[in-house]
Design an enzyme around this catalytic site. Structure first.
Site, PDB file in Angstrom:
ATOM      1  N   CYS A  80       0.845  -1.208   0.000  1.00 53.16           N
ATOM      2  CA  CYS A  80       0.000   0.000   0.000  1.00 53.16           C
ATOM      3  C   CYS A  80       0.880   1.259   0.000  1.00 53.16           C
ATOM      4  O   CYS A  80       1.501   1.591   1.013  1.00 53.16           O
ATOM      5  CB  CYS A  80      -0.920  -0.028   1.215  1.00 53.16           C
ATOM      6  SG  CYS A  80      -1.822   1.507   1.502  1.00 53.16           S
ATOM      7  N   CYS A  83      -0.048   3.977   2.532  1.00 50.83           N
ATOM      8  CA  CYS A  83       0.348   3.563   3.882  1.00 50.83           C
ATOM      9  C   CYS A  83       1.779   3.999   4.176  1.00 50.83           C
ATOM     10  O   CYS A  83       2.108   4.378   5.304  1.00 50.83           O
ATOM     11  CB  CYS A  83       0.236   2.052   4.031  1.00 50.83           C
ATOM     12  SG  CYS A  83      -1.436   1.380   3.846  1.00 50.83           S
TER      13      CYS A  83
END
Length: 329
Positions: A80, A83
Protein backbone atom coordinates in the site's frame (compact mmCIF):
# COMPACT_ATOMS: atom_id res chain seq x y z
CA UNK A 1 -5.93 9.35 -1.18
CA UNK A 2 -7.46 12.03 1.01
CA UNK A 3 -8.75 11.66 4.54
CA UNK A 4 -12.27 10.45 5.06
CA UNK A 5 -14.61 11.08 7.96
CA UNK A 6 -12.43 13.89 9.29
CA UNK A 7 -14.17 17.18 9.93
CA UNK A 8 -12.70 20.54 8.93
CA UNK A 9 -11.84 21.46 12.52
CA UNK A 10 -10.30 18.08 13.20
CA UNK A 11 -13.02 17.14 15.69
CA UNK A 12 -13.73 13.44 15.99
CA UNK A 13 -17.36 12.59 16.63
CA UNK A 14 -17.13 10.41 19.73
CA UNK A 15 -20.66 11.14 20.93
CA UNK A 16 -21.86 7.86 19.48
CA UNK A 17 -19.71 5.72 21.75
CA UNK A 18 -22.08 3.15 23.22
CA UNK A 19 -22.43 2.86 26.97
CA UNK A 20 -19.76 5.47 27.65
CA UNK A 21 -20.32 5.49 31.37
CA UNK A 22 -20.17 1.71 31.52
CA UNK A 23 -16.92 1.71 29.57
CA UNK A 24 -15.48 4.37 31.86
CA UNK A 25 -16.39 2.31 34.88
CA UNK A 26 -14.76 -0.78 33.39
CA UNK A 27 -11.63 1.20 32.56
CA UNK A 28 -11.41 2.49 36.13
CA UNK A 29 -11.87 -1.03 37.49
CA UNK A 30 -9.18 -2.37 35.16
CA UNK A 31 -6.73 0.33 36.21
CA UNK A 32 -7.46 -0.31 39.88
CA UNK A 33 -6.91 -4.04 39.42
CA UNK A 34 -3.62 -3.43 37.59
CA UNK A 35 -2.48 -1.18 40.42
CA UNK A 36 -3.34 -3.84 43.02
CA UNK A 37 -1.29 -6.38 41.07
CA UNK A 38 1.63 -4.03 40.78
CA UNK A 39 1.11 -3.33 37.08
CA UNK A 40 0.85 0.07 35.47
CA UNK A 41 2.29 3.30 36.76
CA UNK A 42 5.81 2.55 35.46
CA UNK A 43 7.49 4.62 32.83
CA UNK A 44 7.68 3.30 29.27
CA UNK A 45 10.28 3.92 26.61
CA UNK A 46 9.51 6.06 23.54
CA UNK A 47 10.01 3.01 21.31
CA UNK A 48 7.25 1.10 23.14
CA UNK A 49 4.69 3.71 22.05
CA UNK A 50 4.61 2.06 18.61
CA UNK A 51 3.83 -1.66 18.53
CA UNK A 52 3.05 -4.30 15.94
CA UNK A 53 -0.11 -6.20 16.83
CA UNK A 54 -1.53 -9.46 15.52
CA UNK A 55 -4.73 -11.40 16.20
CA UNK A 56 -3.17 -13.43 19.01
CA UNK A 57 -2.03 -10.37 20.93
CA UNK A 58 -4.94 -8.06 20.14
CA UNK A 59 -6.84 -8.55 23.40
CA UNK A 60 -3.81 -7.82 25.57
CA UNK A 61 -2.01 -5.26 23.42
CA UNK A 62 -5.07 -3.25 22.36
CA UNK A 63 -8.20 -4.00 24.38
CA UNK A 64 -6.56 -4.25 27.80
CA UNK A 65 -4.12 -1.45 27.10
CA UNK A 66 -7.00 0.82 26.04
CA UNK A 67 -8.11 0.93 29.70
CA UNK A 68 -4.92 2.89 30.45
CA UNK A 69 -4.31 4.90 27.29
CA UNK A 70 -6.05 5.46 23.92
CA UNK A 71 -4.77 3.01 21.33
CA UNK A 72 -4.69 4.29 17.75
CA UNK A 73 -4.75 1.48 15.18
CA UNK A 74 -3.04 1.84 11.80
CA UNK A 75 -4.28 -0.79 9.33
CA UNK A 76 -1.61 -1.10 6.64
CA UNK A 77 0.05 -3.43 4.13
CA UNK A 78 3.47 -3.59 2.53
CA UNK A 79 2.05 -3.09 -0.98
CA UNK A 80 0.00 0.00 0.00
CA UNK A 81 1.76 3.17 -1.22
CA UNK A 82 -0.44 5.63 0.78
CA UNK A 83 0.35 3.56 3.88
CA UNK A 84 4.03 4.29 3.35
CA UNK A 85 3.22 7.99 3.53
CA UNK A 86 0.87 7.85 6.50
CA UNK A 87 2.52 5.30 8.81
CA UNK A 88 5.77 7.24 9.41
CA UNK A 89 3.76 10.34 10.31
CA UNK A 90 1.66 8.40 12.83
CA UNK A 91 4.79 6.82 14.32
CA UNK A 92 6.49 10.20 14.72
CA UNK A 93 3.38 11.71 16.32
CA UNK A 94 3.07 8.78 18.74
CA UNK A 95 6.49 9.71 20.13
CA UNK A 96 5.80 13.43 19.99
CA UNK A 97 2.55 13.07 21.96
CA UNK A 98 4.69 11.53 24.71
CA UNK A 99 2.40 8.77 25.95
CA UNK A 100 -0.98 10.39 25.32
CA UNK A 101 -1.73 7.50 22.97
CA UNK A 102 -0.14 4.26 21.77
CA UNK A 103 0.06 3.38 18.08
CA UNK A 104 -0.76 -0.22 17.13
CA UNK A 105 0.24 -1.26 13.61
CA UNK A 106 -1.80 -4.08 12.07
CA UNK A 107 -0.73 -5.73 8.81
CA UNK A 108 -4.03 -6.55 7.09
CA UNK A 109 -2.50 -9.29 4.94
CA UNK A 110 -1.53 -11.24 8.06
CA UNK A 111 -4.59 -10.32 10.13
CA UNK A 112 -7.64 -10.62 7.89
CA UNK A 113 -9.97 -11.38 10.81
CA UNK A 114 -9.17 -8.10 12.55
CA UNK A 115 -9.65 -6.24 9.28
CA UNK A 116 -13.11 -7.79 8.91
CA UNK A 117 -14.09 -7.17 12.53
CA UNK A 118 -13.34 -3.48 12.17
CA UNK A 119 -15.16 -3.30 8.83
CA UNK A 120 -12.11 -1.94 7.02
CA UNK A 121 -13.01 -1.29 3.38
CA UNK A 122 -9.68 0.12 2.22
CA UNK A 123 -6.27 1.04 3.58
CA UNK A 124 -4.72 2.91 5.13
CA UNK A 125 -7.49 3.01 7.72
CA UNK A 126 -7.12 4.48 11.19
CA UNK A 127 -9.22 3.58 14.21
CA UNK A 128 -8.93 4.16 17.94
CA UNK A 129 -9.85 1.97 20.87
CA UNK A 130 -10.70 3.82 24.10
CA UNK A 131 -11.72 1.87 27.19
CA UNK A 132 -12.50 -1.10 24.97
CA UNK A 133 -14.66 0.91 22.59
CA UNK A 134 -13.70 1.03 18.88
CA UNK A 135 -13.94 4.40 17.13
CA UNK A 136 -13.36 5.02 13.40
CA UNK A 137 -11.10 8.04 12.83
CA UNK A 138 -10.37 8.29 9.10
CA UNK A 139 -9.44 6.37 5.99
CA UNK A 140 -6.76 7.29 3.49
CA UNK A 141 -3.59 9.34 3.73
CA UNK A 142 -4.24 12.61 5.56
CA UNK A 143 -2.57 15.97 5.99
CA UNK A 144 -0.58 16.14 9.22
CA UNK A 145 -2.51 19.19 10.39
CA UNK A 146 -5.73 17.19 10.24
CA UNK A 147 -4.18 14.16 11.92
CA UNK A 148 -3.02 16.36 14.78
CA UNK A 149 -6.48 17.84 15.18
CA UNK A 150 -8.03 14.39 15.28
CA UNK A 151 -5.51 13.14 17.84
CA UNK A 152 -5.96 16.24 19.99
CA UNK A 153 -9.69 15.64 20.16
CA UNK A 154 -9.18 11.94 20.81
CA UNK A 155 -6.87 12.41 23.79
CA UNK A 156 -9.08 15.19 25.16
CA UNK A 157 -12.19 13.05 25.09
CA UNK A 158 -10.29 10.04 26.45
CA UNK A 159 -9.21 12.11 29.43
CA UNK A 160 -12.46 13.94 30.05
CA UNK A 161 -14.86 11.08 29.43
CA UNK A 162 -12.84 8.06 30.53
CA UNK A 163 -10.16 9.49 32.79
CA UNK A 164 -7.33 8.19 30.57
CA UNK A 165 -4.40 10.54 31.08
CA UNK A 166 -1.88 8.43 29.17
CA UNK A 167 1.44 6.80 30.03
CA UNK A 168 4.57 8.17 31.65
CA UNK A 169 7.46 8.13 29.18
CA UNK A 170 11.10 7.84 30.21
CA UNK A 171 12.68 10.55 28.09
CA UNK A 172 16.17 9.24 28.88
CA UNK A 173 15.49 5.76 27.54
CA UNK A 174 17.48 4.61 24.55
CA UNK A 175 15.49 5.75 21.53
CA UNK A 176 16.88 2.88 19.48
CA UNK A 177 15.77 0.18 21.92
CA UNK A 178 13.13 -2.21 20.66
CA UNK A 179 11.49 -3.76 23.75
CA UNK A 180 8.99 -6.45 22.98
CA UNK A 181 9.85 -6.31 19.31
CA UNK A 182 8.49 -2.78 18.91
CA UNK A 183 10.02 -0.94 15.96
CA UNK A 184 12.43 1.86 16.76
CA UNK A 185 10.97 5.24 15.83
CA UNK A 186 13.42 7.57 14.16
CA UNK A 187 13.03 11.32 14.34
CA UNK A 188 12.16 12.59 10.89
CA UNK A 189 14.03 15.63 9.59
CA UNK A 190 12.03 18.79 9.26
CA UNK A 191 10.78 19.46 5.76
CA UNK A 192 11.34 22.73 3.93
CA UNK A 193 7.79 23.96 4.60
CA UNK A 194 7.25 22.61 8.12
CA UNK A 195 7.48 26.06 9.72
CA UNK A 196 4.89 27.54 7.35
CA UNK A 197 2.57 24.55 7.74
CA UNK A 198 2.89 24.73 11.52
CA UNK A 199 2.10 28.45 11.37
CA UNK A 200 -1.05 27.61 9.40
CA UNK A 201 -2.11 25.04 12.00
CA UNK A 202 -1.55 27.52 14.81
CA UNK A 203 -3.57 30.13 12.96
CA UNK A 204 -6.43 27.65 12.53
CA UNK A 205 -6.33 26.79 16.23
CA UNK A 206 -6.50 30.49 17.06
CA UNK A 207 -9.43 31.08 14.71
CA UNK A 208 -7.26 33.21 12.40
CA UNK A 209 -8.53 31.64 9.20
CA UNK A 210 -7.20 34.48 7.05
CA UNK A 211 -3.73 33.89 8.46
CA UNK A 212 -4.03 30.16 7.80
CA UNK A 213 -5.11 30.80 4.22
CA UNK A 214 -2.11 33.04 3.64
CA UNK A 215 0.31 30.54 5.20
CA UNK A 216 -0.97 27.72 3.00
CA UNK A 217 -0.80 29.96 -0.06
CA UNK A 218 2.82 30.80 0.77
CA UNK A 219 3.66 27.10 0.66
CA UNK A 220 1.78 26.55 -2.59
CA UNK A 221 3.49 29.53 -4.15
CA UNK A 222 6.77 27.61 -4.00
CA UNK A 223 5.40 24.06 -4.12
CA UNK A 224 2.07 23.97 -6.04
CA UNK A 225 1.79 20.22 -5.60
CA UNK A 226 2.08 20.17 -1.79
CA UNK A 227 -0.80 17.91 -0.77
CA UNK A 228 -0.99 19.06 2.84
CA UNK A 229 -1.08 22.72 1.84
CA UNK A 230 -3.73 22.15 -0.84
CA UNK A 231 -6.02 20.32 1.56
CA UNK A 232 -5.36 22.80 4.35
CA UNK A 233 -6.08 25.75 2.07
CA UNK A 234 -9.41 24.33 0.93
CA UNK A 235 -10.49 23.77 4.53
CA UNK A 236 -9.19 27.11 5.80
CA UNK A 237 -11.01 28.97 3.01
CA UNK A 238 -14.21 27.16 3.88
CA UNK A 239 -13.92 28.04 7.57
CA UNK A 240 -13.12 31.65 6.64
CA UNK A 241 -16.24 31.86 4.47
CA UNK A 242 -18.60 30.67 7.21
CA UNK A 243 -16.92 32.50 10.07
CA UNK A 244 -19.23 35.52 10.04
CA UNK A 245 -22.37 33.94 8.64
CA UNK A 246 -25.62 33.90 10.59
CA UNK A 247 -26.52 30.19 10.39
CA UNK A 248 -30.19 30.79 11.09
CA UNK A 249 -30.51 33.40 8.35
CA UNK A 250 -28.49 31.36 5.87
CA UNK A 251 -30.71 28.31 6.36
CA UNK A 252 -33.84 30.45 6.12
CA UNK A 253 -32.67 31.98 2.84
CA UNK A 254 -31.68 28.60 1.44
CA UNK A 255 -35.07 27.11 2.29
CA UNK A 256 -37.04 30.03 0.84
CA UNK A 257 -34.91 30.56 -2.30
CA UNK A 258 -34.19 27.17 -3.88
CA UNK A 259 -33.13 28.80 -7.16
CA UNK A 260 -30.86 31.43 -5.60
CA UNK A 261 -27.29 30.33 -6.33
CA UNK A 262 -25.61 32.35 -3.58
CA UNK A 263 -28.15 31.28 -0.95
CA UNK A 264 -27.58 27.63 -1.81
CA UNK A 265 -23.79 28.05 -1.90
CA UNK A 266 -23.81 29.54 1.59
CA UNK A 267 -26.14 26.77 2.78
CA UNK A 268 -23.83 24.11 1.36
CA UNK A 269 -20.82 25.64 3.12
CA UNK A 270 -22.66 25.43 6.43
CA UNK A 271 -23.77 21.89 5.67
CA UNK A 272 -20.20 20.77 5.11
CA UNK A 273 -18.77 22.50 8.17
CA UNK A 274 -21.49 20.78 10.19
CA UNK A 275 -20.43 17.40 8.82
CA UNK A 276 -23.46 16.98 6.53
CA UNK A 277 -21.41 16.10 3.48
CA UNK A 278 -24.10 14.48 1.36
CA UNK A 279 -26.56 17.29 2.14
CA UNK A 280 -24.02 19.87 0.95
CA UNK A 281 -23.34 18.00 -2.27
CA UNK A 282 -27.00 17.28 -2.93
CA UNK A 283 -27.96 20.92 -2.37
CA UNK A 284 -25.49 22.17 -4.97
CA UNK A 285 -26.25 19.46 -7.51
CA UNK A 286 -29.95 20.31 -7.28
CA UNK A 287 -29.06 23.98 -7.74
CA UNK A 288 -27.00 23.17 -10.84
CA UNK A 289 -30.16 21.65 -12.32
CA UNK A 290 -32.22 24.77 -11.51
CA UNK A 291 -29.79 27.44 -12.68
CA UNK A 292 -27.99 28.52 -15.85
CA UNK A 293 -25.19 30.75 -17.04
CA UNK A 294 -22.94 32.44 -14.48
CA UNK A 295 -25.05 31.25 -11.54
CA UNK A 296 -24.75 27.65 -12.63
CA UNK A 297 -21.02 27.98 -13.13
CA UNK A 298 -20.58 29.54 -9.68
CA UNK A 299 -22.44 26.64 -8.08
CA UNK A 300 -20.42 24.08 -10.04
CA UNK A 301 -17.11 25.69 -9.04
CA UNK A 302 -18.09 25.79 -5.37
CA UNK A 303 -19.04 22.11 -5.53
CA UNK A 304 -15.61 21.29 -6.96
CA UNK A 305 -14.01 23.24 -4.11
CA UNK A 306 -16.00 21.23 -1.57
CA UNK A 307 -14.86 18.02 -3.26
CA UNK A 308 -11.30 19.14 -2.50
CA UNK A 309 -12.17 19.64 1.17
CA UNK A 310 -13.58 16.14 1.58
CA UNK A 311 -11.08 14.33 -0.66
CA UNK A 312 -11.23 12.95 -4.16
CA UNK A 313 -11.26 9.30 -3.06
CA UNK A 314 -14.15 9.65 -0.64
CA UNK A 315 -17.08 7.55 -1.95
CA UNK A 316 -19.44 10.47 -1.36
CA UNK A 317 -17.33 12.59 -3.66
CA UNK A 318 -17.20 9.86 -6.28
CA UNK A 319 -21.00 9.53 -6.21
CA UNK A 320 -21.50 13.30 -6.29
CA UNK A 321 -19.19 13.67 -9.30
CA UNK A 322 -21.36 11.20 -11.21
CA UNK A 323 -24.50 13.06 -10.15
CA UNK A 324 -22.98 16.38 -11.20
CA UNK A 325 -22.11 14.98 -14.62
CA UNK A 326 -25.72 13.85 -15.08
CA UNK A 327 -26.98 17.27 -14.00
CA UNK A 328 -24.68 19.08 -16.42
CA UNK A 329 -25.14 16.85 -19.46
Amino acid sequence: MQPRNMSMSGVVDLAAVKAAQEAKSKAEQARAEAARQGGGGGAVTPASLVIDVDEAGFEHDVLQRSTEVPVVIDFWAEWCEPCKQLSPVLERLAVEYNGRFVLARIDVDANQMLMQQFGVQGIPAVFAVVAGQALPLFQGAAAEAQIRGTLDQLVQVAEQRFGLTGLTVDADADADAEPGGAPAVQEMPAGPYDALLEAAVQALDAGDFGGAVQAYRNVLGDDPGNTEAKLGLAQAELLQRVQNLDPQQVRKDAAEKPGDAQAQIAGADLDLVGGHVEDAFGRLIDTVRRTAGDDRDAVRLRLLELFEVVGADDPRVVAARRALARALF
